[in-house]
Design a protein around this motif. Structure first.
Motif, short mmCIF file in Angstrom:
data_model
loop_
_atom_site.label_atom_id
_atom_site.label_comp_id
_atom_site.label_asym_id
_atom_site.label_seq_id
_atom_site.Cartn_x
_atom_site.Cartn_y
_atom_site.Cartn_z
N UNK A 62 21.92 -16.64 71.09
CA UNK A 62 22.89 -15.98 70.21
C UNK A 62 23.07 -14.52 70.63
N UNK A 63 21.96 -13.93 71.01
CA UNK A 63 22.01 -12.52 71.43
C UNK A 63 22.90 -12.33 72.65
N UNK A 64 22.65 -13.19 73.64
CA UNK A 64 23.40 -13.07 74.88
C UNK A 64 24.88 -13.32 74.64
N UNK A 65 25.13 -14.28 73.75
CA UNK A 65 26.53 -14.60 73.46
C UNK A 65 27.22 -13.41 72.80
N UNK A 123 14.43 -27.10 83.86
CA UNK A 123 14.09 -28.52 83.83
C UNK A 123 15.34 -29.37 83.80
N UNK A 124 16.32 -28.92 83.03
CA UNK A 124 17.59 -29.65 82.94
C UNK A 124 18.29 -29.66 84.29
N UNK A 125 18.16 -28.56 84.99
CA UNK A 125 18.87 -28.44 86.26
C UNK A 125 18.23 -29.30 87.33
N UNK A 126 16.90 -29.33 87.32
CA UNK A 126 16.18 -30.01 88.40
C UNK A 126 15.77 -31.43 88.07
N UNK A 127 15.75 -31.75 86.76
CA UNK A 127 15.21 -33.03 86.35
C UNK A 127 16.12 -34.20 86.73
N UNK A 128 15.65 -35.39 86.35
CA UNK A 128 16.43 -36.59 86.64
C UNK A 128 17.70 -36.58 85.79
N UNK A 129 17.52 -36.22 84.51
CA UNK A 129 18.68 -36.13 83.62
C UNK A 129 19.22 -34.71 83.71
N UNK A 130 20.34 -34.56 84.41
CA UNK A 130 20.91 -33.21 84.54
C UNK A 130 21.67 -32.84 83.27
N UNK A 131 21.69 -31.57 82.98
CA UNK A 131 22.43 -31.13 81.80
C UNK A 131 22.70 -29.65 81.87
N UNK A 132 23.44 -29.18 80.89
CA UNK A 132 23.76 -27.76 80.84
C UNK A 132 22.54 -26.97 80.40
N UNK A 133 22.58 -25.66 80.63
CA UNK A 133 21.49 -24.80 80.21
C UNK A 133 21.32 -24.89 78.70
N UNK A 134 20.10 -24.67 78.27
CA UNK A 134 19.77 -24.93 76.87
C UNK A 134 20.59 -24.09 75.91
N UNK A 135 20.85 -22.84 76.29
CA UNK A 135 21.57 -21.98 75.35
C UNK A 135 22.98 -22.47 75.08
N UNK A 136 23.52 -23.33 75.98
CA UNK A 136 24.85 -23.89 75.73
C UNK A 136 24.77 -25.18 74.91
N UNK A 137 23.64 -25.86 75.05
CA UNK A 137 23.48 -27.13 74.34
C UNK A 137 23.18 -26.85 72.87
N UNK A 138 22.20 -26.00 72.65
CA UNK A 138 21.79 -25.71 71.29
C UNK A 138 22.45 -24.41 70.86
N UNK A 139 23.21 -24.48 69.81
CA UNK A 139 24.01 -23.31 69.43
C UNK A 139 23.16 -22.20 68.83
N UNK A 140 21.98 -22.57 68.39
CA UNK A 140 21.13 -21.53 67.80
C UNK A 140 20.61 -20.57 68.86
N UNK A 141 20.50 -21.07 70.07
CA UNK A 141 19.85 -20.29 71.11
C UNK A 141 20.83 -19.39 71.82
#
Lengths: 216, 685
Positions: free
Chosen positions: A194-197, A174-192
């Motif tokens: 965590x495993x991949x990081x 949604x962030x990628x395609x939406x009107x308001x572009x943004x980074x992927x959620x796992x980079x925005x929210x530090x809680x998310x």
């Protein structure tokens, strides 16, 4: 059963006769043996008679068996009849129980409510606190059935082959395609993520380690 | 409009549970919503979808379906029992075991005489609806495989059941199966998997419509038992179906989160022959739509993303009004947070436990809008897990922070909190008066000396609290004899008055010194969503579901002049068009003319000294005002000061020390905890 067995035995008898006839046929090859008409006739009649007698015998045997069984039943009945008074006593007790259970099924009339209430009271008297009695077996069966039903739903909606993704991916998309572009959620929210990081860090370390190995 | 130090609270991990079933009651225009937690909520369609009642759930309830029979509501679940609800007292009236294993579906016939349930063991069981109970009547012919969906023919003589790989039509008189309609499985890998018929609908002209796990909506003829048409709607499952009352429109909810509408239209213009044609697709959900309702003027849907969505069908609505907006209801219309104003404590109510937090502190001063450094972090003092299976229906913390009370359907508990420096201990109050068996709403007086517990028939029990003895004082009862439960209580600051609002929309005011009814506020035709008594003037301020505000002077027993002026003048149309109800009212003791209200998306201060906005004036005018020179501001300013800095608000309260507490629950964090959505390929990603 008995009839069937009889039938079988008859068949066997007939077969035996046929075989003997064939045998006599084979012996005829060498030359016909003279058999008088009278003799053969009497032999045939004899065999017939024998058959009939055998049948009669079996019938009689069967009759006797039946008679014996009948006698046995009658004796049994007599034995029962002897304890009639006892039986009546037994009968009355279960009937009462049945009545109770029936009424419970048929739903609560006032009387039954009273009855059940009194039962509850009794239970609470014997059991401490507000406890109730139930069969453990029933509960476990119910809960296992419920669990299997829930598993069915889970498997149908989220099981293998259902083509599911993760919430993080959906929100990132949604962030990628939406009107308001943004980074992927796992980079925005530090809680998310965590495993991949943690995984990435681990592989990073491994990579460095390997590089060192190569250089030395 | 005044500056506040704000505690921006984001540690309330409120997690709503998924919506599993919806049922519509056409006479009263009410919708019952069943959630996976087992709770059932009643929304009033005529009153802007206000959540009138909440029946708390219980563990292992696993409610799967709901059915109305007249004014009575029934539910059935995977625990294998049918429950009837006591809507007045908001609890389960009784349960009956259907003895067929887990129940997947329940349906009532239009005559309102029978209920049919579909069980795991393959039986359809008919229950007769009697006065005050239901009675088992018969089983229809037992089938192999579970019965997942049921629909009655409007005449009541036939019933259609959706099963695994097939649909069966039963004659309800004989109990025999009349038709067996085979549903084909999906293509490819899903060929080996059984096709589940998740939803069926039986129309009065004999058409059967089914939705299944291969993603098809199929239309059958029950006379011949043949397939008329099949629509491939989605690659995933079609999970729910619903038909409008005039049988011209059918909606289907899918795993993709879409709701697909089919309409009965003539394909060639001017010809009589009509066909079911797929017309519109609504996408308002991110996750699976588990249940839909076609109301005629709107499509209501709910699913795994926990939102209750009302999508109006604008072609069916003649007038522009509050019913032509898309509504997404995410939060309950009732506060789950209570606050000890004096002690700076917050009590969060979860279904199975309570959490008590102490707010953080900061001594810094900064410019408006800046983040202050935190001196002491907020800390969790208490995690109170409840005993038993029942979920909490209400809870409260006393203003001094010494008492915590909560109630489930079965029990009422009061705890005393001892807080010295770092040691927190809690003791259960063991000897409570016997009348406090359960409560629908709890409230403490401002000096924490009295406890008010709303009970059956709109009555309120008053209990005086002290260190040692807790004495039952009396029961306050309304004169109207209403049987509905009280959902809001408000006590005055001086301890003289108590106001209660019930689902009959009655607001009663009790005099606590005489312990009797003082007056009744004139009944307004919309439910009260929030109310509070002003600390200095003792005016009762009420906000209704249709966004109307009223101020009632308790001492004079009449509406105040300001309230009359508001009614005469009318509220601004942008205020009336707000789609979430106000859930809390509070006052600023330093500034008695200010009233602070909040809903899910804003909080607002009403300044009673300023003129009311008329329809031509700009409603959201703070930014413009800021750009204007000082002397022009007064000319343009009006009573409503809105603040939208904080979003997804669950609670706003002004503390004793003039700091504002704003409890937020970002929807993204709720979304992160939801079950997995379907994977859809989007171009160029």
């Amino acid at each position: 059963m008995a009839k069937l067995q009889r039938g079988e035995s008859e068949c066997e008898l007939e077969k035996g006769v046929r075989v003997s006839v064939e045998m006599s046929d084979s012996s005829e090859d060498e030359g016909p043996e003279e058999v008088a008409f009278e003799e053969s006739r009497s032999a045939a009649l004899k065999s017939e008679e024998e058959k009939l007698q055998a049948a009669k015998r079996e019938k009689e045997l069967l009759k006797e068996k039946r008679r014996k069984r009948q006698q046995f039943f009658q004796e049994q009945k007599k034995k029962r009849l002897l304890s009639d008074t006892l039986l009546e006593e037994f009968d009355t007790v279960p009937q009462k129980q049945k009545k109770l259970s029936d009424d419970r099924d048929e739903e609560k009339d006032n009387k039954q409510q009273k009855l059940t209430k009194s039962k509850k009271k009794k239970a609470s008297r014997s059991l401490q606190g507000n406890c109730s009695v139930m069969r453990l077996k029933d509960e476990s069966a119910d809960s296992s059935m419920q669990q299997s039903a829930m598993d069915f739903i889970q498997a149908r909606l989220y099981g293998s082959g259902t083509l599911r993704t993760t919430n993080a991916e959906l929100l990132s998309l949604e962030k990628k395609r939406g009107v308001k572009k943004g980074a992927a959620v796992q980079f925005v929210n530090k809680k998310w993520g965590a495993e991949q990081k943690a995984k990435a860090e681990k592989s990073n370390k491994r990579f460095i380690h390997r590089q060192k190995l190569v250089t030395t | 409009m005044g500056e506040f130090k704000v505690h921006r609270v984001r540690f309330f991990d409120y997690m709503p549970s998924a919506i599993r079933a919806l049922a519509f009651q056409p006479q009263r225009e009410k919708i019952a919503v069943a959630r996976t937690s087992g709770s059932v909520e009643i929304f009033n369609c005529a009153d802007r979808f206000f959540q009138e009642k909440i029946i708390p759930g219980r563990e292992q309830a696993a409610t799967e379906a709901l059915a109305w029979v007249g004014d009575r509501l029934f539910s059935a679940g995977l625990n294998g029992v049918i429950s009837e609800y006591d809507l007045e007292n908001q609890k389960v009236k009784y349960t009956i075991d259907a003895f067929g294993g887990p129940i997947w579906t329940i349906a009532s016939n239009q005559q309102g005489t029978h209920l049919a349930v579909g069980c795991e063991d393959g039986t359809v069981k008919l229950f007769e609806v009697c006065e005050g109970k239901i009675q088992f009547e018969k089983n229809l012919a037992k089938q192999k495989g579970r019965i997942l969906s049921l629909s009655w023919h409007p005449s009541g003589s036939r019933i259609v059941a959706g099963m695994m790989d097939m649909i069966r039509v039963f004659n309800t008189e004989t109990g025999q199966s009349v038709h067996r309609l085979l549903v084909e499985r999906g293509i490819g890998a899903s060929r080996s998997v059984e096709c589940v018929v998740w939803g069926v609908v039986y129309l009065s002209d004999g058409t059967i419509i089914s939705g299944d796990s291969s993603g098809k909506v199929k239309i059958w003829d029950d006379l011949t038992g043949t397939l008329i048409k099949s629509h491939q709607v989605t690659k995933w499952d079609v999970l729910a179906l619903s038909v409008s009352q005039d049988e011209t429109s059918v909606v289907a909810g899918t795993s993709e989160g879409t709701v697909v509408q089919f309409q009965f239209l003539s394909v060639v213009l001017g010809q009589e022959d009509k066909e079911w044609v797929q017309t519109r697709i609504f996408k308002n959900h991110t996750h699976d739509v588990r249940t839909v309702l076609e109301l005629g003027t709107a499509v209501v849907s709910g699913g795994m993303d926990t939102q209750f969505v009302v999508r109006p069908l604008l072609d069916k609505i003649e007038e522009r009004g509050p019913e032509c907006v898309l509504r997404k209801i995410q939060f309950p219309h009732r506060s789950l947070v209570s606050c000890a104003k004096k002690a700076g404590l917050l009590l969060f109510q979860y279904p199975g436990h309570l959490e008590l937090w102490r707010l953080g502190e900061s001594d810094g001063h900064g410019a408006s809008g800046s983040v202050l450094p935190v001196k002491r972090k907020p800390e969790k003092l208490l995690h109170l897990k409840i005993k038993g299976e029942e979920h909490i229906c209400c809870s409260a913390v006393s203003p001094c922070g010494e008492w915590i009370a909560y109630s489930t359907v079965a029990s009422f508990r009061l705890y005393r909190l001892h807080c010295d420096n770092n040691n927190v201990s809690i003791t259960k109050v063991s000897k409570l008066p016997k009348v406090l068996s359960s409560a629908n709403q709890i409230c403490f007086s401002s000096d924490s000396s009295k406890l008010f517990a709303a009970s059956t028939c709109s009555s309120v029990h008053v209990v005086s609290l002290s260190q040692t003895v807790h004495k039952f004082v009396c029961t306050l009862k309304p004169k109207s004899g209403s049987v509905q439960a009280v959902h809001l209580l408000a006590a005055s600051e001086d301890g003289k008055w108590l106001a209660s609002a019930n689902s009959d929309r009655e607001v009663q005011i009790y005099n606590l010194t005489k312990m009797k009814l003082h007056s009744t506020v004139p009944v307004y035709n919309s439910g009260v969503t929030a109310m509070a008594i002003h600390p200095t003037t003792n005016n009762l301020f009420m906000v209704h579901a249709d966004q109307q505000v009223f101020e009632y002077s308790i001492e004079e027993k009449k509406y105040t002049d300001w309230s009359r002026q508001v009614q005469r003048n009318g509220l601004h149309y942008l205020w009336l068009a707000r789609d979430t109800p106000v859930t809390n009212v509070t006052f600023n003791p330093k500034n008695p003319t200010h009233i602070i209200l909040h809903d899910a998306y804003m909080f607002c201060i009403i300044d009673q000294t300023l003129p009311l906005p008329d329809s031509s004036s700009q409603f959201y005018n703070q930014l413009t005002l800021r750009s204007l020179p000082e002397k022009d501001r007064t000319k343009h300013s009006h009573a409503f000061k809105m603040c939208k800095t904080f979003k997804e608000l669950m609670f706003v309260e002004l503390m004793e020390d003039q700091s504002l507490v704003a409890v937020e629950r970002p929807l993204v964090e709720i979304a992160a905890q939801l079950p997995a959505p379907v994977r859809q390929k989007k171009f160029a990603t």
